[in-house]
Design a protein around this motif. Structure first.
Motif, PDB file in Angstrom:
ATOM      1  N   LEU A   1      18.906 -19.185  -3.498  1.00 22.94           N
ATOM      2  CA  LEU A   1      19.529 -18.253  -2.566  1.00 22.94           C
ATOM      3  C   LEU A   1      20.903 -18.737  -2.117  1.00 22.94           C
ATOM      4  CD1 LEU A   1      16.467 -17.175  -0.394  1.00 22.94           C
ATOM      5  CD2 LEU A   1      17.680 -15.844  -2.110  1.00 22.94           C
ATOM      6  N   VAL A   2      21.040 -20.037  -1.905  1.00 22.71           N
ATOM      7  CA  VAL A   2      22.343 -20.582  -1.523  1.00 22.71           C
ATOM      8  C   VAL A   2      23.341 -20.396  -2.654  1.00 22.71           C
ATOM      9  CG1 VAL A   2      23.554 -22.758  -1.048  1.00 22.71           C
ATOM     10  CG2 VAL A   2      21.460 -22.208   0.181  1.00 22.71           C
ATOM     11  N   LEU A   3      22.922 -20.628  -3.895  1.00 21.57           N
ATOM     12  CA  LEU A   3      23.832 -20.439  -5.031  1.00 21.57           C
ATOM     13  C   LEU A   3      24.238 -18.980  -5.197  1.00 21.57           C
ATOM     14  CD1 LEU A   3      22.320 -22.852  -7.695  1.00 21.57           C
ATOM     15  CD2 LEU A   3      24.450 -23.106  -6.441  1.00 21.57           C
ATOM     16  N   ILE A   4      23.293 -18.068  -5.056  1.00 23.64           N
ATOM     17  CA  ILE A   4      23.624 -16.642  -5.164  1.00 23.64           C
ATOM     18  C   ILE A   4      24.579 -16.230  -4.046  1.00 23.64           C
ATOM     19  CG2 ILE A   4      22.653 -14.310  -4.942  1.00 23.64           C
ATOM     20  CD1 ILE A   4      20.226 -15.341  -6.517  1.00 23.64           C
ATOM     21  N   GLY A   5      24.328 -16.721  -2.837  1.00 24.07           N
ATOM     22  CA  GLY A   5      25.237 -16.431  -1.725  1.00 24.07           C
ATOM     23  C   GLY A   5      26.628 -16.974  -1.973  1.00 24.07           C
ATOM     24  N   ALA A   6      26.729 -18.174  -2.526  1.00 24.64           N
ATOM     25  CA  ALA A   6      28.047 -18.750  -2.824  1.00 24.64           C
ATOM     26  C   ALA A   6      28.757 -17.960  -3.909  1.00 24.64           C
ATOM     27  CB  ALA A   6      27.886 -20.213  -3.247  1.00 24.64           C
ATOM     28  N   ILE A   7      28.021 -17.508  -4.918  1.00 26.33           N
ATOM     29  CA  ILE A   7      28.628 -16.715  -5.987  1.00 26.33           C
ATOM     30  C   ILE A   7      29.142 -15.389  -5.436  1.00 26.33           C
ATOM     31  CG2 ILE A   7      28.085 -15.398  -8.077  1.00 26.33           C
ATOM     32  CD1 ILE A   7      26.247 -17.743  -8.877  1.00 26.33           C
ATOM     33  N   VAL A   8      28.338 -14.745  -4.593  1.00 32.63           N
ATOM     34  CA  VAL A   8      28.775 -13.475  -4.006  1.00 32.63           C
ATOM     35  C   VAL A   8      29.990 -13.699  -3.114  1.00 32.63           C
ATOM     36  CG1 VAL A   8      28.105 -11.688  -2.343  1.00 32.63           C
ATOM     37  CG2 VAL A   8      26.553 -12.326  -4.180  1.00 32.63           C
TER      38      VAL A   8
END
Length: 181
Positions: free
Chosen positions: A85-92
């Motif tokens: 979830l942290v990686l997806i948030g950073a990508i977004v």
């Protein structure tokens, strides 16, 4: 009675090879057993202690690589969702939001009061002027702005519906023109 060999522990804390008990240790254990059971030679009691190595199966655990260790796999599974979830948030955030904010900041420079009106007045028209159908009949005006103004008046007199549609397009933008066409 049979007694197992004595296991010896070295200075490093590792168990060494089992060793037999000494004669003195066997004699001490025999005396201890006689005392504990209430040994009496008059009754004909007898106690014999033997020292022998018991058979034991050693389950030697083979070294398991870290990526195959069940504890490591469980820990990786428990951390997978939060890290994902942290990686997806950073990508977004870095892929969509940040470039969008940069585009907005670059597209709208800060305006001082009055500068927008000044910029609008100083801009030259980008559309070519329309020729009036009666432009040949009129005498040439003194200035090009006057000629355009006179042509617009003539067009408003001859075709007021077209002029109203042009003004409506200017006020409402290009969407209204596309909808009415």
């Amino acid at each position: 009675m049979v007694i197992n060999y004595q296991s010896v522990v070295d200075a490093q804390g590792k168990a060494g090879a089992p060793t037999a008990l000494s004669a003195q240790q066997i004699e001490q254990m025999t005396a201890l057993v006689r005392e504990s059971i209430g040994f009496s030679k008059d009754r004909g009691d007898s106690v014999n202690l033997m020292n022998a190595q018991f058979l034991s199966e050693r389950n030697e655990v083979a070294e398991v690589p870290l990526w195959k260790n069940p504890q490591t796999l469980d820990m990786a599974r428990s951390f997978a969702w939060p890290i994902g979830l942290v990686l997806i948030g950073a990508i977004v955030l870095l892929g969509l939001v940040r470039p969008g904010l940069k585009t907005l900041a670059a597209a709208a420079p800060p305006q001082l009061p009055g500068t927008q009106l000044d910029a609008t007045l100083s801009e030259a028209l980008q559309r070519p002027a329309l020729a009036s159908p009666v432009a040949d009949a009129l005498p040439p005006p003194a200035a090009p702005e006057q000629a355009r103004l006179e042509g617009a008046r003539q067009m408003a007199r001859q075709n007021p519906v077209a002029v109203a549609n042009i003004v409506k397009t200017w006020v409402n933008g290009d969407e209204a023109a596309a909808a009415s066409a």
